[in-house]
Design an enzyme around this catalytic site. Structure first.
Site, mmCIF file in Angstrom:
data_model
loop_
_atom_site.group_PDB
_atom_site.id
_atom_site.type_symbol
_atom_site.label_atom_id
_atom_site.label_comp_id
_atom_site.label_asym_id
_atom_site.label_seq_id
_atom_site.Cartn_x
_atom_site.Cartn_y
_atom_site.Cartn_z
ATOM 1 N N TYR A 97 105.974 27.801 71.118
ATOM 2 C CA TYR A 97 107.128 27.866 72.013
ATOM 3 C C TYR A 97 107.847 29.192 71.844
ATOM 4 O O TYR A 97 107.676 29.906 70.856
ATOM 5 C CB TYR A 97 108.101 26.705 71.815
ATOM 6 C CG TYR A 97 108.828 26.624 70.488
ATOM 7 C CD1 TYR A 97 109.329 27.742 69.842
ATOM 8 C CD2 TYR A 97 109.055 25.391 69.886
ATOM 9 C CE1 TYR A 97 110.013 27.651 68.650
ATOM 10 C CE2 TYR A 97 109.734 25.281 68.689
ATOM 11 C CZ TYR A 97 110.213 26.420 68.076
ATOM 12 O OH TYR A 97 110.894 26.326 66.891
ATOM 13 N N CYS A 98 108.663 29.518 72.854
ATOM 14 C CA CYS A 98 109.622 30.617 72.760
ATOM 15 C C CYS A 98 111.007 29.981 72.881
ATOM 16 O O CYS A 98 111.181 28.816 72.538
ATOM 17 C CB CYS A 98 109.365 31.668 73.843
ATOM 18 S SG CYS A 98 109.511 31.048 75.545
ATOM 19 N N PHE A 99 111.990 30.713 73.350
ATOM 20 C CA PHE A 99 113.340 30.156 73.392
ATOM 21 C C PHE A 99 113.483 29.068 74.453
ATOM 22 O O PHE A 99 114.019 27.991 74.188
ATOM 23 C CB PHE A 99 114.371 31.265 73.626
ATOM 24 C CG PHE A 99 115.789 30.774 73.580
ATOM 25 C CD1 PHE A 99 116.313 30.239 72.414
ATOM 26 C CD2 PHE A 99 116.602 30.825 74.703
ATOM 27 C CE1 PHE A 99 117.617 29.764 72.360
ATOM 28 C CE2 PHE A 99 117.908 30.363 74.665
ATOM 29 C CZ PHE A 99 118.410 29.833 73.488
#
Length: 368
Positions: A97-99
């Site tokens: 995941y990222c933000f």
């Protein structure tokens, strides 16, 4: 598995099973807050992210994406893909995941796919998962009865809690024992990480067959970690159990915690000489932190006794004098403060008793 996405409905399972997560956010984002089961393998370093962010504000999304590709290209891009692939090889069931679960997640997934590695990314990213955990904390007090375990300093509340399936150890999560002398050798985590770990512990507790949620009667702050306000408010309204212990047992327990364990820990970390210096500083600075509440005269008396105990310890390998200042600290500071606080919640006290009696009471509560 084309462009596999992990849906938000799986957040609970991810946290309960400590599913490995590859966090492709920048290091500065990871440092501010992360999940215990995540590893930071960034798509962009802090400086690269800052440049892309500035470009986005000045020139828009397409220019920012183009800059990102130019910054993470060639050998740099290859190194990052190899680091991701290595992580996935060690953790075949990993997610990423990222933000927000947006462009960085999609790009990282695409690059890995081109390298022959399939990794699902998590819908909503870190932000949505964090909001999910905040919701877990806010909802927890309504899930089952909440009981607050109180008792004088040194009565062994933490030792007791660790033996009960009903308990969540707030001080363990905060990495702080709650009192003025409660700091540990390793520093506390960030506020965000404290909240994340608390929420996960509450999720795990909800999978048990415990009849209640048992928590130590804490202040709003555990060291520098603040309990979430709604959760703290529920704790303040909870019924109370009072753990009782003899003064002699309390003294020995506190000498073991404040002196023996901390001294051994510092020496193991720093060596004998530097370890003793750091241990001495820990005791003296902990005392300084309550100087105003003690008053100058009382603080000076305790400081002198503490220094005498430290001198005896280093010169004679004898810690018996530590019992003197600990005893004075209990009877002049901790005990009066505790008795005052207990008086304010006396109407909510359900039971008082020894460790054994408290175990028996909770066992019977479990079967009601």
């Amino acid at each position: 598995m084309p462009n596999a996405i992990v849906a938000a409905e799986q957040y609970r399972e991810i946290f309960l099973n400590q599913h490995p997560i590859m966090d492709v956010r920048a290091p500065i984002e990871f440092t501010r807050g992360a999940f215990p089961n995540s590893t930071n393998l960034p798509l962009m370093l802090d400086s690269e992210r800052e440049k892309v962010g500035t470009c986005y504000k000045q020139s828009g999304q397409q220019a920012a994406i183009a800059l990102g590709h130019s910054l993470v290209n060639g050998p740099i891009k290859q190194q990052r893909i190899e680091a991701w692939a290595s992580y996935v090889k060690a953790n075949p069931n990993a997610y990423l995941y990222c933000f927000r679960g947006g462009l960085r997640s999609q790009l990282s997934q695409q690059w890995l796919k081109e390298a022959g590695v399939e990794v699902p990314y998590i819908q909503g990213g870190y932000k949505a998962m964090r909001q999910y955990l905040i919701g877990v904390i806010e909802a927890a007090p309504a899930q089952q009865p909440l009981l607050s375990l109180s008792g004088m300093t040194g009565c062994g509340k933490t030792d007791f809690l660790l033996q009960r399936k009903e308990a969540v150890d707030l001080e363990g999560i905060a990495n702080h024992r709650g009192s003025s002398f409660g700091k540990n050798i390793d520093p506390q985590s960030t506020q965000i990480n404290f909240e994340n770990q608390l929420a996960i512990a509450l999720l795990q507790h909800q999978t048990s067959d415990a009849a209640c949620l048992l928590l130590e009667d804490e202040s709003f702050l555990i060291g520098r970690s603040a309990l979430p306000q709604t959760f703290y408010n529920a704790m303040q309204a909870a019924n109370v159990l009072v753990l009782e212990e003899s003064d002699d047992a309390r003294l020995e327990r506190l000498r073991n915690e404040y002196v023996h364990k901390m001294y051994s820990g510092f020496c193991e970390r720093l060596g004998p000489e530097a370890g003793f210096a750091a241990f001495s500083d820990y005791l003296l600075q902990s005392l300084v932190s309550i100087r105003k509440r003690l008053g100058g005269k009382q603080h000076q008396e305790l400081q002198d006794l503490m220094q005498q105990a430290l001198d005896q310890q280093i010169n004679q390998n004898d810690t018996s004098l530590h019992l003197v200042w600990i005893n004075l600290l209990l009877h002049k500071y901790y005990d009066p403060m505790y008795l005052y606080q207990l008086e304010n919640k006396s109407e909510r006290v359900l039971f008082k008793g020894s460790h054994q009696a408290m175990h028996e009471w909770l066992d019977s509560y479990q079967t009601r």
